[in-house]
Design a protein around this motif. Structure first.
Motif, PDB file in Angstrom:
ATOM      1  N   LEU A   7       0.826  -1.206   0.000  1.00  0.00           N
ATOM      2  CA  LEU A   7       0.000   0.000   0.000  1.00  0.00           C
ATOM      3  C   LEU A   7       0.862   1.258   0.000  1.00  0.00           C
ATOM      4  N   LYS A   8       1.940   1.240   0.762  1.00  0.00           N
ATOM      5  CA  LYS A   8       2.820   2.409   0.823  1.00  0.00           C
ATOM      6  C   LYS A   8       3.504   2.670  -0.518  1.00  0.00           C
ATOM      7  N   LYS A   9       3.888   1.608  -1.206  1.00  0.00           N
ATOM      8  CA  LYS A   9       4.482   1.786  -2.527  1.00  0.00           C
ATOM      9  C   LYS A   9       3.488   2.436  -3.487  1.00  0.00           C
ATOM     10  N   ALA A  10       2.214   2.016  -3.385  1.00  0.00           N
ATOM     11  CA  ALA A  10       1.181   2.581  -4.259  1.00  0.00           C
ATOM     12  C   ALA A  10       0.926   4.050  -3.932  1.00  0.00           C
TER      13      ALA A  10
ATOM     14  N   TRP B 104      -1.800  12.198   7.587  1.00  0.00           N
ATOM     15  CA  TRP B 104      -1.595  10.755   7.580  1.00  0.00           C
ATOM     16  C   TRP B 104      -0.438  10.316   6.698  1.00  0.00           C
ATOM     17  N   VAL B 105      -0.019  11.160   5.760  1.00  0.00           N
ATOM     18  CA  VAL B 105       1.167  10.817   4.961  1.00  0.00           C
ATOM     19  C   VAL B 105       2.388  10.669   5.857  1.00  0.00           C
ATOM     20  N   ALA B 106       2.569  11.605   6.784  1.00  0.00           N
ATOM     21  CA  ALA B 106       3.714  11.527   7.701  1.00  0.00           C
ATOM     22  C   ALA B 106       3.586  10.349   8.651  1.00  0.00           C
ATOM     23  N   GLN B 107       2.365   9.965   8.997  1.00  0.00           N
ATOM     24  CA  GLN B 107       2.168   8.802   9.857  1.00  0.00           C
ATOM     25  C   GLN B 107       2.419   7.504   9.093  1.00  0.00           C
ATOM     26  N   LEU B 108       1.933   7.442   7.866  1.00  0.00           N
ATOM     27  CA  LEU B 108       2.046   6.215   7.067  1.00  0.00           C
ATOM     28  C   LEU B 108       3.498   5.830   6.819  1.00  0.00           C
ATOM     29  N   PHE B 109       4.341   6.818   6.516  1.00  0.00           N
ATOM     30  CA  PHE B 109       5.732   6.535   6.165  1.00  0.00           C
ATOM     31  C   PHE B 109       6.702   6.773   7.328  1.00  0.00           C
ATOM     32  N   SER B 110       6.191   6.778   8.539  1.00  0.00           N
ATOM     33  CA  SER B 110       7.032   7.138   9.692  1.00  0.00           C
ATOM     34  C   SER B 110       8.205   6.186   9.912  1.00  0.00           C
ATOM     35  N   ASP B 111       8.124   4.952   9.383  1.00  0.00           N
ATOM     36  CA  ASP B 111       9.206   3.988   9.573  1.00  0.00           C
ATOM     37  C   ASP B 111      10.121   3.879   8.352  1.00  0.00           C
TER      38      ASP B 111
ATOM     39  N   ASP C  98      12.435   6.512   6.282  1.00  0.00           N
ATOM     40  CA  ASP C  98      12.907   7.888   6.136  1.00  0.00           C
ATOM     41  C   ASP C  98      12.903   8.360   4.693  1.00  0.00           C
ATOM     42  N   ASP C  99      13.430   7.527   3.788  1.00  0.00           N
ATOM     43  CA  ASP C  99      13.557   7.960   2.393  1.00  0.00           C
ATOM     44  C   ASP C  99      12.193   8.200   1.752  1.00  0.00           C
ATOM     45  N   SER C 100      11.263   7.255   1.948  1.00  0.00           N
ATOM     46  CA  SER C 100       9.923   7.414   1.367  1.00  0.00           C
ATOM     47  C   SER C 100       9.166   8.559   2.028  1.00  0.00           C
ATOM     48  N   LEU C 101       9.320   8.693   3.344  1.00  0.00           N
ATOM     49  CA  LEU C 101       8.642   9.768   4.071  1.00  0.00           C
ATOM     50  C   LEU C 101       9.035  11.132   3.527  1.00  0.00           C
ATOM     51  N   ILE C 102      10.323  11.362   3.388  1.00  0.00           N
ATOM     52  CA  ILE C 102      10.797  12.678   2.968  1.00  0.00           C
ATOM     53  C   ILE C 102      10.418  12.960   1.515  1.00  0.00           C
ATOM     54  N   GLU C 103      10.486  11.923   0.672  1.00  0.00           N
ATOM     55  CA  GLU C 103      10.088  12.132  -0.722  1.00  0.00           C
ATOM     56  C   GLU C 103       8.589  12.430  -0.815  1.00  0.00           C
ATOM     57  N   ALA C 104       7.785  11.734  -0.014  1.00  0.00           N
ATOM     58  CA  ALA C 104       6.348  11.992  -0.010  1.00  0.00           C
ATOM     59  C   ALA C 104       6.055  13.415   0.455  1.00  0.00           C
ATOM     60  N   MET C 105       6.781  13.887   1.472  1.00  0.00           N
ATOM     61  CA  MET C 105       6.566  15.251   1.968  1.00  0.00           C
ATOM     62  C   MET C 105       6.971  16.283   0.927  1.00  0.00           C
ATOM     63  N   ILE C 106       8.052  16.018   0.189  1.00  0.00           N
ATOM     64  CA  ILE C 106       8.458  16.932  -0.884  1.00  0.00           C
ATOM     65  C   ILE C 106       7.388  16.988  -1.971  1.00  0.00           C
ATOM     66  N   CYS C 107       6.813  15.829  -2.314  1.00  0.00           N
ATOM     67  CA  CYS C 107       5.760  15.796  -3.334  1.00  0.00           C
ATOM     68  C   CYS C 107       4.575  16.659  -2.911  1.00  0.00           C
ATOM     69  N   CYS C 108       4.113  16.467  -1.673  1.00  0.00           N
ATOM     70  CA  CYS C 108       2.966  17.242  -1.191  1.00  0.00           C
ATOM     71  C   CYS C 108       3.282  18.733  -1.170  1.00  0.00           C
ATOM     72  N   LEU C 109       4.490  19.063  -0.747  1.00  0.00           N
ATOM     73  CA  LEU C 109       4.895  20.468  -0.678  1.00  0.00           C
ATOM     74  C   LEU C 109       4.942  21.096  -2.062  1.00  0.00           C
ATOM     75  N   ASP C 110       5.528  20.394  -3.027  1.00  0.00           N
ATOM     76  CA  ASP C 110       5.636  20.945  -4.377  1.00  0.00           C
ATOM     77  C   ASP C 110       4.273  21.055  -5.066  1.00  0.00           C
ATOM     78  N   VAL C 111       3.390  20.105  -4.783  1.00  0.00           N
ATOM     79  CA  VAL C 111       2.040  20.192  -5.347  1.00  0.00           C
ATOM     80  C   VAL C 111       1.325  21.434  -4.803  1.00  0.00           C
ATOM     81  N   THR C 112       1.500  21.669  -3.510  1.00  0.00           N
ATOM     82  CA  THR C 112       0.903  22.861  -2.898  1.00  0.00           C
ATOM     83  C   THR C 112       1.440  24.132  -3.539  1.00  0.00           C
ATOM     84  N   ILE C 113       2.749  24.218  -3.655  1.00  0.00           N
ATOM     85  CA  ILE C 113       3.376  25.400  -4.245  1.00  0.00           C
ATOM     86  C   ILE C 113       2.933  25.589  -5.693  1.00  0.00           C
ATOM     87  N   GLY C 114       2.852  24.474  -6.428  1.00  0.00           N
ATOM     88  CA  GLY C 114       2.490  24.569  -7.841  1.00  0.00           C
ATOM     89  C   GLY C 114       1.052  24.951  -8.075  1.00  0.00           C
TER      90      GLY C 114
END
Length: 597
Positions: free
Chosen positions: A374-377, A448-455, A457-473
């Motif tokens: 699920l996390k990969k998806a 919940w994105v930060a909760q889902l990937f809390s274990d 680090d690499d996926s968590l930070i990439e997911a947060m960058i995606c959300c941040l860039d989508v917001t900015i865009g």
């Protein structure tokens, strides 16, 4: 013809000396192989007589012949399983020790001479190892494949391209299905190879014995780039046929064993991976067939194939490490991102995820479900959304610089269309997650994105960058949806992330120093966002504002201490300036708040 008892006994008596001779010869070879292996464990072959080192290989050259149909018949095919494994393992040890010693800057002369003889094809080693791809024993096939990959890496810049051509041809064999998996696995091992420094646990006792005659080697001999290029080049013309075969198996549900598909997908990912260090020209032909595999993902596909396909797509959409840093995006990842967005929005791709192993919506089985799948998806969808928004934003920036205002208006209209699609995709993603996992119904995706990937680090930070860039865009437009802005709130994501790491500045410092994640990129982006949207940040994180600013202040102090001792590994000045700016904004917004710096 039927033999009499007397004739059979006479023939058996005639063959007996030959059998005894073969048995004695095999025992001698096994003794030689044991001596070679024991010496290699000591990192030197100088103590082994040259005749002993050469003897196991001489048999290959003598007994290798062609049958009446012109096919090569290997001597190894007639060996016992034990002898075959001993021989192949000894060659693997030889090649791996050569690789290690090259990395250290010296090699045992006898090891070098033996490897040179193999590279010069004096014993036709490559042909023998490839022929083992048809061996009936899977352990023999596995060891032979691993050995062949080690040999190619050890040989590096002295490879005969015809060897790789034969290996690629072997992948299309119809006589033995396991030959394709063998060849693809060898190529996968080569593509995945990393020219890295020696592991700290291997540093002790790395000098050869005093009796060793060793040679110094040049650093240029350590690069595996050329063998990777040759491997990919040999595979390029065969790739459409290989892809078509696996695509047909998956599409018609004819695949009974997933192991071959997993190797194929792993090779594909390894070739495309930025870690392979291959050029865009070398890898471009391997992007062509990606869209076909988006359509293949359905409820009939096994979870293991789903996972490896998602890994492949996530590697193509390498957002945090590559795409987020680029001024303009290549066509291939953008096309894949568009298809994924459309598949989620219009074709309900997320409902096909075999979360509990069964078919249908989210799988029909029982149990806790496949959370890694699920996390990969989720990560794939977030990357596809981020790439789509970034591509549109880049086009909008280009159009806005045009002298024709209508083009800028068209670009703004395009972004509005993209926003509507993104809103639906994120709605379906949110619904999927809250159906399968016990998150609060009102929890926004940003949380919940930060909760889902809390274990992870690499996926968590990439997911947060995606959300941040989508917001900015999306929200640089005046008419952007405020509801979607709350769903993606970077302030809430940062707050949840810091809560997850217990407001520990040491964790943030480790992430900044490590090269395993893109945390530096995230921190720069999120601090810039906070600086530009300070009132929103204060409102969103009012109850946690002192905790958030406290950890950022302590991080600032920790970085300062390392810089004063000349221990910080790179120029961190841009981050320091942003931290200082945010601290000043915080002091101005509420000077009564306690500081923990």
């Amino acid at each position: 013809m039927v033999l009499t008892k007397e004739e059979a006994a006479r023939i058996a008596a005639t063959d007996e000396p030959a059998k005894k001779k073969t048995k004695v010869s095999e025992e001698e070879d096994n003794t030689d192989l044991e001596a070679i292996q024991n010496a290699l464990f000591s990192q030197c072959l100088c103590v082994v007589p040259e005749s002993v080192v050469r003897r196991p290989f001489l048999g290959l050259k003598i007994l290798h012949h062609e049958d009446a149909q012109g096919h090569c018949a290997s001597a190894i095919a007639n060996w016992s399983r034990n002898r075959t494994l001993m021989f192949v393992s000894a060659v693997q040890l030889l090649c791996e020790e050569s690789i290690k010693q090259n990395a250290r800057g010296f090699v045992c002369r006898r090891i070098t001479d033996t490897c040179d003889a193999l590279v010069r094809n004096r014993y036709e080693l490559v042909n023998h190892l490839i022929e083992l791809s048809a061996h009936s024993d899977r352990f023999v096939r596995y060891t032979a494949g691993k050995t062949l990959a080690s040999f190619f890496i050890a040989a590096r810049n002295h490879i005969d391209p015809r060897w790789l051509e034969r290996l690629a041809d072997n992948a299309l064999s119809t006589s033995h299905p396991q030959k394709m998996s063998f060849s693809l696995d060898v190529m996968k091992r080569i593509a995945e190879w990393r020219d890295s420094e020696e592991h700290p646990l291997d540093e002790s006792d790395h000098f050869p014995p005093s009796s060793c005659h060793f040679l110094n080697v040049r650093e240029s001999e350590l690069d595996s780039y050329q063998i990777k290029c040759l491997t990919v080049k040999a595979l390029e013309t065969k790739w459409p046929s290989i892809v078509e075969k696996f695509e047909r198996q998956l599409a018609t549900n004819l695949c009974r064993d997933d192991s071959g598909v997993v190797i194929f997908l792993g090779l594909w990912e390894a070739i495309i991976s930025v870690k392979a260090n291959l050029s865009i020209v070398d890898t471009k032909p391997f992007y062509v067939h990606l869209p076909n595999f988006v359509a293949i993902l359905n409820s009939r596909i096994s979870p293991i194939v789903w996972k490896h396909t998602l890994d492949l797509f996530n590697e193509v959409l390498c957002y945090g490490s590559t795409l987020a840093l680029q001024e303009s995006l290549a066509e291939e990842p953008c096309s894949l991102a568009h298809l994924i967005v459309r598949s989620v929005k219009d074709w309900k791709l997320l409902e096909s995820i075999p979360f509990r192993g069964g078919s249908g919506k989210f799988g029909g089985g029982s149990g806790d479900g496949d959370k890694p799948l699920l996390k990969k998806a989720v990560l794939m969808v977030l990357k596809a959304v981020a790439v789509t928004v970034k591509e549109t934003r880049c086009e909008s920036s280009s159009d806005s610089s045009s002298s024709f205002s209508s083009e800028g208006e068209d670009a703004d209209d395009d972004m509005a269309v993209i926003e509507r699609s993104i809103r639906e995709v994120l709605r379906q993603l949110d619904s999927c997650i809250k159906t399968l996992l016990p998150y609060h119904p009102e929890a926004p995706l940003a949380q919940w994105v930060a909760q889902l990937f809390s274990d992870q680090d690499d996926s968590l930070i990439e997911a947060m960058i995606c959300c941040l860039d989508v917001t900015i865009g999306l929200f640089q437009r005046e008419n952007a949806s405020q509801d979607l802005k709350k769903v993606l709130s970077p302030s809430l994501t940062l707050a949840q992330f810091l809560r997850t790491v217990s407001y520990g500045e040491d964790v943030l410092l480790d992430l900044l120093i490590s090269n395993e994640t893109c945390f530096l990129l995230y921190l720069l982006k999120v601090l810039k966002y906070l600086k530009k949207n300070w009132p929103e940040f204060v409102t969103a994180c009012k109850n946690e504002l002192s905790d958030i600013m406290g950890v950022l202040s302590r991080l600032h102090a920790a970085i300062d201490r390392l810089i004063n001792r000349s221990l910080f590994p790179y120029n961190i000045t841009p981050v320091l300036k942003l931290l200082e700016k945010c601290e000043r904004l915080y002091d101005g917004s509420d000077s009564a708040m306690p500081h923990n710096r």
